[in-house]
Design a protein around this motif. Sequence first.
Motif, PDB file in Angstrom:
ATOM      1  N   ALA A 176       1.658   6.172   9.787  1.00 50.22           N
ATOM      2  CA  ALA A 176       1.251   5.773   8.434  1.00 50.22           C
ATOM      3  C   ALA A 176      -0.177   5.228   8.420  1.00 50.22           C
ATOM      4  CB  ALA A 176       2.230   4.752   7.868  1.00 50.22           C
ATOM      5  N   PHE A 177      -0.439   4.281   9.318  1.00 49.80           N
ATOM      6  CA  PHE A 177      -1.754   3.633   9.313  1.00 49.80           C
ATOM      7  C   PHE A 177      -2.344   3.671  10.724  1.00 49.80           C
ATOM      8  CE2 PHE A 177       0.777   1.691   5.884  1.00 49.80           C
ATOM      9  CZ  PHE A 177      -0.065   1.924   4.791  1.00 49.80           C
ATOM     10  N   PHE A 185       5.303   6.103  -2.136  1.00 55.56           N
ATOM     11  CA  PHE A 185       6.478   6.276  -1.274  1.00 55.56           C
ATOM     12  C   PHE A 185       7.780   5.877  -1.961  1.00 55.56           C
ATOM     13  CE2 PHE A 185       5.475   7.347   3.257  1.00 55.56           C
ATOM     14  CZ  PHE A 185       4.224   7.855   2.984  1.00 55.56           C
ATOM     15  N   LEU A 235       0.832  -1.212   0.000  1.00 55.49           N
ATOM     16  CA  LEU A 235       0.000   0.000   0.000  1.00 55.49           C
ATOM     17  C   LEU A 235       0.863   1.257   0.000  1.00 55.49           C
ATOM     18  CD1 LEU A 235      -2.880  -1.011   2.429  1.00 55.49           C
ATOM     19  CD2 LEU A 235      -2.961  -0.826  -0.063  1.00 55.49           C
ATOM     20  N   PHE A 251      -9.289  -4.542   0.480  1.00 55.72           N
ATOM     21  CA  PHE A 251      -8.643  -3.221   0.570  1.00 55.72           C
ATOM     22  C   PHE A 251      -7.446  -3.135  -0.362  1.00 55.72           C
ATOM     23  CE2 PHE A 251      -4.878  -4.345   3.067  1.00 55.72           C
ATOM     24  CZ  PHE A 251      -5.245  -5.580   3.608  1.00 55.72           C
ATOM     25  N   LEU A 280      -2.099   9.129   1.917  1.00 55.39           N
ATOM     26  CA  LEU A 280      -0.632   9.131   2.042  1.00 55.39           C
ATOM     27  C   LEU A 280       0.033   9.607   0.751  1.00 55.39           C
ATOM     28  CD1 LEU A 280      -0.063   5.699   3.864  1.00 55.39           C
ATOM     29  CD2 LEU A 280       0.393   7.953   4.831  1.00 55.39           C
ATOM     30  N   ARG A 314     -10.189   1.055  15.691  1.00 52.99           N
ATOM     31  CA  ARG A 314     -10.359   0.323  14.431  1.00 52.99           C
ATOM     32  C   ARG A 314      -9.440   0.874  13.351  1.00 52.99           C
ATOM     33  NH1 ARG A 314     -14.343  -3.197  14.569  1.00 52.99           N
ATOM     34  NH2 ARG A 314     -13.829  -3.750  12.440  1.00 52.99           N
ATOM     35  N   ASP A 315      -8.957  -0.026  12.515  1.00 58.44           N
ATOM     36  CA  ASP A 315      -8.343   0.373  11.252  1.00 58.44           C
ATOM     37  C   ASP A 315      -9.445   0.227  10.205  1.00 58.44           C
ATOM     38  OD1 ASP A 315      -7.156   0.324   8.707  1.00 58.44           O
ATOM     39  OD2 ASP A 315      -5.250  -0.383   9.528  1.00 58.44           O
ATOM     40  N   MET A 329      -9.454   1.000   7.150  1.00 65.13           N
ATOM     41  CA  MET A 329      -8.999   0.629   5.809  1.00 65.13           C
ATOM     42  C   MET A 329      -9.010  -0.891   5.642  1.00 65.13           C
ATOM     43  SD  MET A 329      -5.296   1.389   4.054  1.00 65.13           S
ATOM     44  CE  MET A 329      -4.459   0.219   5.131  1.00 65.13           C
ATOM     45  N   ILE A 330      -8.390  -1.605   6.581  1.00 66.76           N
ATOM     46  CA  ILE A 330      -8.360  -3.065   6.454  1.00 66.76           C
ATOM     47  C   ILE A 330      -9.530  -3.704   7.194  1.00 66.76           C
ATOM     48  CG2 ILE A 330      -5.839  -3.096   6.215  1.00 66.76           C
ATOM     49  CD1 ILE A 330      -5.675  -4.232   9.058  1.00 66.76           C
ATOM     50  N   LYS A 367      -5.161   4.130  13.903  1.00 67.90           N
ATOM     51  CA  LYS A 367      -6.490   3.607  14.195  1.00 67.90           C
ATOM     52  C   LYS A 367      -7.399   4.752  14.634  1.00 67.90           C
ATOM     53  CE  LYS A 367      -4.970  -1.060  14.997  1.00 67.90           C
ATOM     54  NZ  LYS A 367      -3.584  -0.795  14.498  1.00 67.90           N
ATOM     55  N   ARG A 404     -10.334   5.699   5.402  1.00 66.66           N
ATOM     56  CA  ARG A 404     -10.810   4.541   4.633  1.00 66.66           C
ATOM     57  C   ARG A 404      -9.885   4.276   3.449  1.00 66.66           C
ATOM     58  NH1 ARG A 404     -12.266   1.247   1.748  1.00 66.66           N
ATOM     59  NH2 ARG A 404     -14.209   0.731   0.708  1.00 66.66           N
ATOM     60  N   TYR A 405      -9.431   5.356   2.810  1.00 61.25           N
ATOM     61  CA  TYR A 405      -8.516   5.250   1.667  1.00 61.25           C
ATOM     62  C   TYR A 405      -7.161   5.843   2.068  1.00 61.25           C
ATOM     63  CZ  TYR A 405     -12.769   4.344  -1.014  1.00 61.25           C
ATOM     64  OH  TYR A 405     -13.951   3.826  -1.487  1.00 61.25           O
ATOM     65  N   ARG A 406      -6.636   5.355   3.177  1.00 57.33           N
ATOM     66  CA  ARG A 406      -5.412   5.948   3.703  1.00 57.33           C
ATOM     67  C   ARG A 406      -4.295   5.928   2.663  1.00 57.33           C
ATOM     68  NH1 ARG A 406      -3.576   9.733   7.251  1.00 57.33           N
ATOM     69  NH2 ARG A 406      -1.772   9.050   8.460  1.00 57.33           N
ATOM     70  N   TYR A 407      -4.276   4.883   1.803  1.00 52.03           N
ATOM     71  CA  TYR A 407      -3.194   4.799   0.810  1.00 52.03           C
ATOM     72  C   TYR A 407      -3.256   5.948  -0.190  1.00 52.03           C
ATOM     73  CZ  TYR A 407      -7.108   2.166  -1.253  1.00 52.03           C
ATOM     74  OH  TYR A 407      -8.337   1.760  -1.669  1.00 52.03           O
ATOM     75  N   SER A 453       0.846   4.372  -2.465  1.00 49.47           N
ATOM     76  CA  SER A 453       0.862   5.758  -1.991  1.00 49.47           C
ATOM     77  C   SER A 453       1.974   6.587  -2.608  1.00 49.47           C
ATOM     78  CB  SER A 453       1.029   5.787  -0.465  1.00 49.47           C
ATOM     79  OG  SER A 453      -0.026   5.136   0.176  1.00 49.47           O
TER      80      SER A 453
END
Lengths: 587, 587
Positions: B552-553, A209, A203, A515, B132, B560-561, B563-564, B555, B126-129, A207
Motif C-alpha cells: 500500500a505505502f 478502499f 488515506l 500530507f 491507490l 524514503r516515504d 508521501m509523508i 518506500k 508522492r500522491y500514493r492515496y 483512496s
Amino acid sequence: MLRTHHCNELNLQHLNQKVTLAAWVKTLRDKGKIIFVDIRDKFGITQLRAEEGKSPPEVIETMRKLGREFVVQVTGTVIERASKNPDLPTGEIEIEVEHIQILNPSKVPPFLIEDETDGGEDLRMRYRYLDLRRNTIRKNLELRHRIAQATRHYLDSQGFIEVETPMLIKSTPEGARDFLVPSRMNLGEFYALPQSPQTFKQLLMVSGFDRYFQIVKCFRDEDLRADRQPEFTQIDCEMSFVTQEDVLQMFEGLIRYLFQQIKGLELPAFPRMRYDDAMRLYGSDKPDTRFGMPFVELNELVKGKGFQVFDSAELVVGICAKGCAEYTRKQLDELTEFVKRPQIGAKGLVYVKCNADGTFKSSVDKFYTETDLQQWATKMQAEKGDLLLILSGETNKVRKQLCELRLEMGNRLGLRDKNQYSCLWIIDFPLLEYNEEDKRFYAMHHPFTSPKPEDLPLLDNESEYANIKANAYDMVINGVEVGGGSIRIYQRPLQEKMLSILGFSPEEAKAQFGFLMEAFEFGAPPHGGIAFGFDRLCSLFGGADTIRDFIAFPKNNAGRDVMINSPAPISQAQLDELGIRLVNKKA
Amino acid sequence: MLRTHHCNELNLQHLNQKVTLAAWVKTLRDKGKIIFVDIRDKFGITQLRAEEGKSPPEVIETMRKLGREFVVQVTGTVIERASKNPDLPTGEIEIEVEHIQILNPSKVPPFLIEDETDGGEDLRMRYRYLDLRRNTIRKNLELRHRIAQATRHYLDSQGFIEVETPMLIKSTPEGARDFLVPSRMNLGEFYALPQSPQTFKQLLMVSGFDRYFQIVKCFRDEDLRADRQPEFTQIDCEMSFVTQEDVLQMFEGLIRYLFQQIKGLELPAFPRMRYDDAMRLYGSDKPDTRFGMPFVELNELVKGKGFQVFDSAELVVGICAKGCAEYTRKQLDELTEFVKRPQIGAKGLVYVKCNADGTFKSSVDKFYTETDLQQWATKMQAEKGDLLLILSGETNKVRKQLCELRLEMGNRLGLRDKNQYSCLWIIDFPLLEYNEEDKRFYAMHHPFTSPKPEDLPLLDNESEYANIKANAYDMVINGVEVGGGSIRIYQRPLQEKMLSILGFSPEEAKAQFGFLMEAFEFGAPPHGGIAFGFDRLCSLFGGADTIRDFIAFPKNNAGRDVMINSPAPISQAQLDELGIRLVNKKA
C-alpha cells in the motif's frame, strides 16, 4: 511425521493397533517390575507401559533413563488398561512399548510445568518457552488465535479488506512518545514506529478502499504500568460514507459475533450511555455495568444542616450497597481506609445503615435527623438492610473516588463475575480536554476526530471549547475500555482549525500533517472507524486481569525481554553507521 | 450509511426505485439541455442524468459545478437508459437525479486516475492515496487481502496457530544489517527490529506449540535494489516432529490451495530438483522452469581442437534455442552485446546455426568441422532450424552468464508467460558457503539449519565443509524464490558446533544465542519450517514483476516515504531523552 497420532487420540477403538507417538515425558512411575510413563503433547496425555521380562530389555533400560520433559519417540501397541482413568480421553488404553528413542534429553526444568506452577513471575519470564509449555498459558494463546481468525472472518464477510500499513513512519509530537529508528541511508533522520495506523487508514479511505481493517502491532514508549506493553496489538478498522450509527452497529456486530463463536454466548443489544451520564452515574467513562449501584447526588438534601464537610462540598454523592447494613465497625473502617488511600485520596467516608427495623444509624447522626436520613434512603432507593456510602468534595475528584469505592463494593459483594459480560457504548464524548498544567486544550480522542455538526459554531469561541461534543465512542466491557473510535474530520479547513485549536502553528500543522490535509483536498469521503485493544480483548475473553499471559513474549515493566536479554548494547560500528553517539549517562 | 447501494449494483430490476449513492465524479458530459455524470466507487460506475426544465434547478446548478474526483451524495430514481452500455453491469440504467450534495470538492488530481495513468513513478508515490484510487493498484491490494485470508484459512485448517512474536528484539551480527531502536528506559541500549521471527518460532516449538504461523512484517537495513523494501512481509511457519518430506508436502499443499482458490488453477505436483542439478542445468538455484532449454556441457567435445578460448575454459556449456537458426547478424550481435554487458560479464558468445538444409554455420568454423558441430548438435538435442548458444569460462561464472542468456532467450521466444506457472522445490542445498573476501564459511540458509544426518561426520573436517548438504529447501515459481526453509538444529551440542564453524567464539555464541541453546536443553523437539516472501508471492499471483504495487505505502530506493516525508529530523528533546547525539555528518 515422527508420529502416527497425537497424545489425545487413542482409545479402545484403536485396540491392538501399532502406533508411534512423539512427545514430552510428564510423569514416571517405576513400580519395580512394571514401568509407567505418561507422555504429553499439546493435544493430550497418553500412558506408556513396559514390563520386565515381557518388553525388550533396551526399552526397559531407556525408560529408566527418562526424566521429566525428555522428548521421546515411542512405537508400541494399543492395549486396554487394567485401571482406567475416566478423566482422560485416552484413559481406557495404554501403549505397550516396543521401541523407544530419546529424541532430546532435558535438564530438570526450573519450575513445574503444570497448570499450578511453583515458578514466580521472574523465573517464568526468563524461561518463557517453558512457561508457554504449560496448558494454561498455551490455551490463552490458542484463544487469541481463534479470536483473531474469527475477527478476520467477520470483517472479511462485511467487505473489509486487510491492508498492511507501514511500520517505519514519521514521529509526531501529538500523543504519546514514539519509538524512534535512526535511518542509515538518511543520516541524521529518524523513522518512528506507529502508535496507530491512524493517518494511513484515513488515506486508504481517501483512496476509495471503502472498508479497511488490520490486526496490527503498535508502539508506545511510555513508562510502563503493570498492564501496559511497549508493543501491543490493535484491531484497526475504518469505513467510508458512514455515520456514527453505522460504525456502532458494525462493531457491536463484531463483538457479538466473537462472543457467539468463541464463548457460545448470545449477548443482548449493547446499551448506549452518554459520557456525561457515565460520569454522573458511575464516575467513569468506562463503567463496569455488570452490577448497578449507580451514584445518587444528594446536594439538595444534605446542605444547610450544619455539617461543614457537606456544606462546603461541590458535590455530595453516594451509592447504596444492598444488604450491607450489618457491616461491622471493622468492615466500615476498612472501607474508610480504602477511600483514604493516597491513590484514591478521599478525606473520609459517611455511611448510613438502613436497619432491618426501619431505623437508621449513620456516622453523621449529630447533624441529621432520622427524617433526613429517611429522605436520603428514599432518594437512593435503599431498602431495609442496605448500607449507604457517601463521599463529598470537588465534583471530578469525588466522582473518581466513589467510582473506586463502587468497584470495591462490587468485588466484596461478588458482583463482578469474570464469566459474565456486560457491554455498552459510551457516546457523546467531549471533543477537547483542558490540561491545567499546560494551560491548553488537548484532543480527548485525537486531532482527527470530528465535532458533532451541531457544535461546529462553538469552535469559534474558546470559552465554549469544553462544551463541544465529538462524534466519538468507546466500547466498554466489564469496566474495561476495549475499543474506541470516531467519525473523522475529512475537510481541510476543519482539520486546520482543529490543529490550530490544539496549538499547532500553520507551519507545524503542515510539516506534521500536510500530507493528510492535502489528501483531503482531492475528494476525501466522509469516514470513521474504531480500534480495539486486541491484547485486552483476549484477556477479557480469557477471564483474566492481566494481558501479559495473552502475549507470547511480553516485556517486563522496564521494557526488557529478560529471556533474550533485550535491549542490549550495540557495537561501535553500528553506532558509526547510524551517525549517532551515546551521550555519557554518568555526565 | 450515506448510500443505499454501491455503484455496481443497480440494473433494470431496480427500475423506478428511489436510491441514494455516494461516490466520486469520474466524468462529466454537459450536452446543453442534458447533463450526464458518471460516478465511481470501488465497486463500479453509475451514470447520473439531469435535464433542464425537468430536474430541479438546484440539481442542474450543482451538477454544473462538479469536477473530477468531487465526492457527491445523490438521490434519484433508477430509469432505463436511452443508449445502453453493455460493458457495464449498470449499463442499462441511469439515475434521474432529484437531489445532489457535494460532500467534498476536489482539486484537479496531478495525474489521471485511470488504469492507464499519465503519472510517473515519483508523482504516483508522492500522491500514493490517489494512485491507490486507480483500479489496477487497488485490485492488487484486494488480491493481497484474498491471498492472506486463504493462507490463514489453509494453515488454520492444518492445525497451525497464529502467534505474534515481538517486534522489539535484539540485534544479531549474523545476516543482514538490523534496524535499531534506542531504548529510553535502558539508556545506551538498543532494540533491533526482526529480520525474521526465526528464533522465536523455534522457541514456540520448544514450548510444544506443534504448528505455528504468522503473516508478519520483517525488516532489513540494506541498500535497496529496485525491488527490495526495508520492511517486507513473510508468511512464517514452523512445525514439530517433522521430516523435510512433511514440510514439503504441507507447503506444496498451501501453494496449490492458493492457486486453486485465487486463480482457479489446479497445479500438478511440484517436481524436486537437487541444488547441484539446478546449478548444472540452469546455472541458478531458482530456475525458471516454464520452459526447458537446459544447459548442456560440452567440454569433452570441444577441447583440443585448437580453439584457445574453449581449451583454457574450465567449463564450456550451451543452450539450444529452438527455431532460431534464422537469427540475423543483428540479432546475434544483440545477444553477444547482451552477455558482454558488465552486469553479466561474458567475454563473448559462440553460436552454431543448425540450418534447415542440415548444414551448420558457426562463429568458430575456423576451429571445428561440420562433424564436430554435428556432434555438439546431437548432444544438445538440436534439430534443424535450431540455434546453439555457447559460453565458456570459470564454472560458477559461466553458469551465471548462461543463466541470464537463457532467460533472455526465454523472453525473446515468449516462453515466460506471466499467466503460466511452473513451481518446483530445490533441495539438498549446501550447508555452508565459503566467502572469498572474509576467508570464512557462512551459513547458506542460516545458522539454525541442520546438516543432513549422513553428512554429520564431515563437520569435523574443515576440508569437507563445502560438501556438507543441508536439510534445506526453497520453493521456486517461474524463476522466483518465493519461499525457503529447513529442518532445524534442535540439540545444543550441534548448535554450538555450527556456531563455532561460523566463527562465533563460545562467549559470542552465548551472548547472542544463549537463550536458544539453553532452550534446546529443556526438551526441544525436532522441528522445521519455512518462510514465504509474501510481497513477492502476491506480485507473482498478480502477474507483475515489481512488488511495489502490491504494497500500500512502499518506500523508494533511498528508503524514503515521499508521501509523508519520512524519515525526518527529530527534536533535540527527543535525542536527549534517548541519550544519543548526532555525529556531525560534515565532519
